[in-house]
Motif scaffolding. Sequence first.
Motif, mmCIF file in Angstrom:
data_model
loop_
_atom_site.group_PDB
_atom_site.id
_atom_site.type_symbol
_atom_site.label_atom_id
_atom_site.label_comp_id
_atom_site.label_asym_id
_atom_site.label_seq_id
_atom_site.Cartn_x
_atom_site.Cartn_y
_atom_site.Cartn_z
ATOM 1 N N ASN A 1 0.810 -1.221 0.000
ATOM 2 C CA ASN A 1 0.000 0.000 0.000
ATOM 3 C C ASN A 1 0.843 1.270 0.000
ATOM 4 N N SER A 2 2.143 1.128 -0.137
ATOM 5 C CA SER A 2 3.003 2.312 -0.170
ATOM 6 C C SER A 2 2.670 3.172 -1.370
ATOM 7 N N THR A 3 2.902 4.461 -1.226
ATOM 8 C CA THR A 3 2.653 5.382 -2.338
ATOM 9 C C THR A 3 3.474 4.998 -3.556
ATOM 10 N N ALA A 4 4.720 4.570 -3.334
ATOM 11 C CA ALA A 4 5.592 4.213 -4.457
ATOM 12 C C ALA A 4 5.025 3.030 -5.241
ATOM 13 N N ASP A 5 4.570 1.996 -4.542
ATOM 14 C CA ASP A 5 4.037 0.825 -5.232
ATOM 15 C C ASP A 5 2.694 1.126 -5.885
ATOM 16 N N GLN A 6 1.882 1.948 -5.242
ATOM 17 C CA GLN A 6 0.601 2.312 -5.855
ATOM 18 C C GLN A 6 0.821 3.160 -7.110
ATOM 19 N N ASP A 7 1.807 4.026 -7.063
ATOM 20 C CA ASP A 7 2.142 4.815 -8.254
ATOM 21 C C ASP A 7 2.688 3.916 -9.367
ATOM 22 N N ALA A 8 3.470 2.898 -8.985
ATOM 23 C CA ALA A 8 4.005 1.966 -9.974
ATOM 24 C C ALA A 8 2.879 1.192 -10.652
ATOM 25 N N ALA A 9 1.881 0.812 -9.872
ATOM 26 C CA ALA A 9 0.737 0.110 -10.452
ATOM 27 C C ALA A 9 -0.005 1.002 -11.432
ATOM 28 N N GLN A 10 -0.166 2.269 -11.086
ATOM 29 C CA GLN A 10 -0.857 3.187 -12.002
ATOM 30 C C GLN A 10 -0.031 3.426 -13.261
ATOM 31 N N ARG A 11 1.279 3.575 -13.116
ATOM 32 C CA ARG A 11 2.116 3.712 -14.320
ATOM 33 C C ARG A 11 1.973 2.484 -15.212
ATOM 34 N N SER A 12 1.913 1.313 -14.590
ATOM 35 C CA SER A 12 1.787 0.083 -15.369
ATOM 36 C C SER A 12 0.490 0.079 -16.165
ATOM 37 N N ARG A 13 -0.579 0.533 -15.552
ATOM 38 C CA ARG A 13 -1.854 0.624 -16.277
ATOM 39 C C ARG A 13 -1.751 1.638 -17.418
ATOM 40 N N ASP A 14 -1.053 2.742 -17.160
ATOM 41 C CA ASP A 14 -0.879 3.750 -18.206
ATOM 42 C C ASP A 14 -0.082 3.199 -19.382
ATOM 43 N N PHE A 15 1.025 2.519 -19.077
ATOM 44 C CA PHE A 15 1.883 2.004 -20.136
ATOM 45 C C PHE A 15 1.259 0.794 -20.837
ATOM 46 N N HIS A 16 0.278 0.188 -20.200
ATOM 47 C CA HIS A 16 -0.365 -0.988 -20.803
ATOM 48 C C HIS A 16 -1.592 -0.557 -21.604
ATOM 49 N N VAL A 17 -2.728 -0.386 -20.962
ATOM 50 C CA VAL A 17 -3.948 -0.052 -21.710
ATOM 51 C C VAL A 17 -4.009 1.436 -22.058
ATOM 52 N N GLY A 18 -3.463 2.289 -21.181
ATOM 53 C CA GLY A 18 -3.535 3.725 -21.423
ATOM 54 C C GLY A 18 -2.759 4.184 -22.638
ATOM 55 N N TRP A 19 -1.715 3.455 -22.981
ATOM 56 C CA TRP A 19 -0.886 3.786 -24.150
ATOM 57 C C TRP A 19 -1.755 3.962 -25.395
ATOM 58 N N PHE A 20 -2.790 3.189 -25.508
ATOM 59 C CA PHE A 20 -3.673 3.260 -26.673
ATOM 60 C C PHE A 20 -5.019 3.891 -26.363
ATOM 61 N N LEU A 21 -5.606 3.546 -25.224
ATOM 62 C CA LEU A 21 -6.951 4.034 -24.961
ATOM 63 C C LEU A 21 -6.971 5.509 -24.594
ATOM 64 N N HIS A 22 -5.929 5.989 -23.924
ATOM 65 C CA HIS A 22 -5.896 7.402 -23.525
ATOM 66 C C HIS A 22 -5.931 8.339 -24.743
ATOM 67 N N PRO A 23 -5.098 8.123 -25.759
ATOM 68 C CA PRO A 23 -5.206 8.984 -26.946
ATOM 69 C C PRO A 23 -6.570 8.882 -27.625
ATOM 70 N N ILE A 24 -7.133 7.683 -27.664
ATOM 71 C CA ILE A 24 -8.405 7.497 -28.351
ATOM 72 C C ILE A 24 -9.546 8.192 -27.604
ATOM 73 N N ILE A 25 -9.483 8.228 -26.290
ATOM 74 C CA ILE A 25 -10.529 8.887 -25.514
ATOM 75 C C ILE A 25 -10.237 10.365 -25.292
ATOM 76 N N TYR A 26 -8.983 10.698 -24.986
ATOM 77 C CA TYR A 26 -8.655 12.062 -24.564
ATOM 78 C C TYR A 26 -7.759 12.834 -25.538
ATOM 79 N N GLY A 27 -7.256 12.178 -26.586
ATOM 80 C CA GLY A 27 -6.486 12.898 -27.588
ATOM 81 C C GLY A 27 -5.016 13.094 -27.263
ATOM 82 N N GLU A 28 -4.502 12.426 -26.238
ATOM 83 C CA GLU A 28 -3.089 12.531 -25.900
ATOM 84 C C GLU A 28 -2.652 11.281 -25.144
ATOM 85 N N TYR A 29 -1.350 11.055 -25.117
ATOM 86 C CA TYR A 29 -0.821 9.950 -24.330
ATOM 87 C C TYR A 29 -0.939 10.264 -22.838
#
Length: 524
Positions: free
Chosen positions: A285-313
Amino acid sequence: MGHRLAAATVLLLALVAGAAAAGEQAVGAGVEEAGKSAAWTGGLSRRSFPAGFVFGTAASAYQVEGMALKDGRGPSIWDAFVKIPGEIANNATADVTVDEYHRYKEDVDIMKRMGFDAYRFSISWSRIFPTGTGKVNWKGVAYYNRLINYMLKIGITPYANLYHYDLPEALEVQYGGLLNRKIVEAFADYAEFCFKTFGDRVKNWMTFNEPRVVAALGYDDGAFAPGRCTKCKAGNSATEPYIVAHHLILSHAAAAQIYRHKYQHVQKGRIGILLDFVWYEGLTNSTADQDAAQRSRDFHVGWFLHPIIYGEYPKSLQVIVKERLPRFTADEIQMVKGSIDYVGINQYTAYYVRDQQPNATTIPSYSSDWHAAFASSFLTFFAPLGAADERNGVPIGPRANSDWLYIVPWGLYKAVTYVKEKYGNPTMLLSENGMDDPGNVTVAQGVHDTARVAYYRSYITKLKEAIDDGANCVGYFAWSMLDNFEWKLGYTSRFGLVYVDFATLRRYPKASAYWFRDVVTGKN
């Protein structure tokens, strides 16, 4: 339900054992009888889901069709890749695989008997255009017409995916394939031909399946075709994955734009994209590990879905990757943003992840850019450095045959809910979900797939919970309909609802197929 399940297990074992001794035909009959008697649905049925919810199965052209270099089809990058000694388990190829090219009626008939509504298949680009562009292979067109027409004839709705890892090899040789901006126009032309040729009957289109896997495994670690990476014979893991991903997003958007402007108003269909999504859970539950999990989601599904929904990486990619990350022009943002009518989410597993910041010896790459660490030995498929499989000595879940696939039903709930909350609750398909057994199981062993039944029961229960909590998911597709060629694993992995004897190519529906039949037909 417990006594009923136990009775079903005893009956299925007896029937399959007797059938194996009596011959292949009796195997199928024995499993069918067992399925009729006691496939346990866990209370799930079609009535558990919203009206109009679609149940289907999924496959890809390269994995099931066969006829890889026949009837006018040109080679794809995978036809070149499988020829490299040692890349594929047992040096297997997909030249024949399960021969759906000739056996499509049998396969579609099985889908119908099991009560499925739809089939998510892919079209082989090089079967339509053997050199990627130019001359059409009309024998290939005729095959897809036969497949689509037969599906419609017996009441199976076609969901057509335009690209599932299989770029025409000619484009790779000619100008570097996905690394070259020319690919955007080439893909758009191919997509338009398909819209024009099949769109009078196909109303559900997908542009790419798992573009993240294409970019990461093909260009970051070289595990998939075309096998490029910093440590490979050619490639640059720090830049090429991002270039390829950018071109894939632009190719998707260009095809979607053509469909919407020229065909959608007449054909009354819809278009989307298929994205793989592992759920990443912070190891602590550390901030560092929770941030790492969010980065992982960004680099995984967000890499493609974020531009398609929001227009940017995602911001994390922009901050970490910096000048290595391509930029969209204003016109491209307008084309990319909102370029889906629905999104397919391919969801199988979940991993623990912890923070790991780079140091002076870190070599820049897509995988190292995550600034996250994973603990297991698996290095390639979903996570950049494998999957953390334990927290405080407790595994995240039991493992299937594949070393990347941990059985974590709650991960599906979290993944679907995340897409709902992070990306405005788009219309979703759960477009792939499944687990594998070893390839060397016998027919009698393979059809008695109680672990797969339990997997589907638990995962679909969690999907129902996500839908009940507001996720706009309108369909579910099991991966896969058949045991088939499983990329790097060749024929050493079986994901199918239907057992295929790879020597004779005979099909035997497994207990899981009959479990689905009882769910989707409402026979509890």
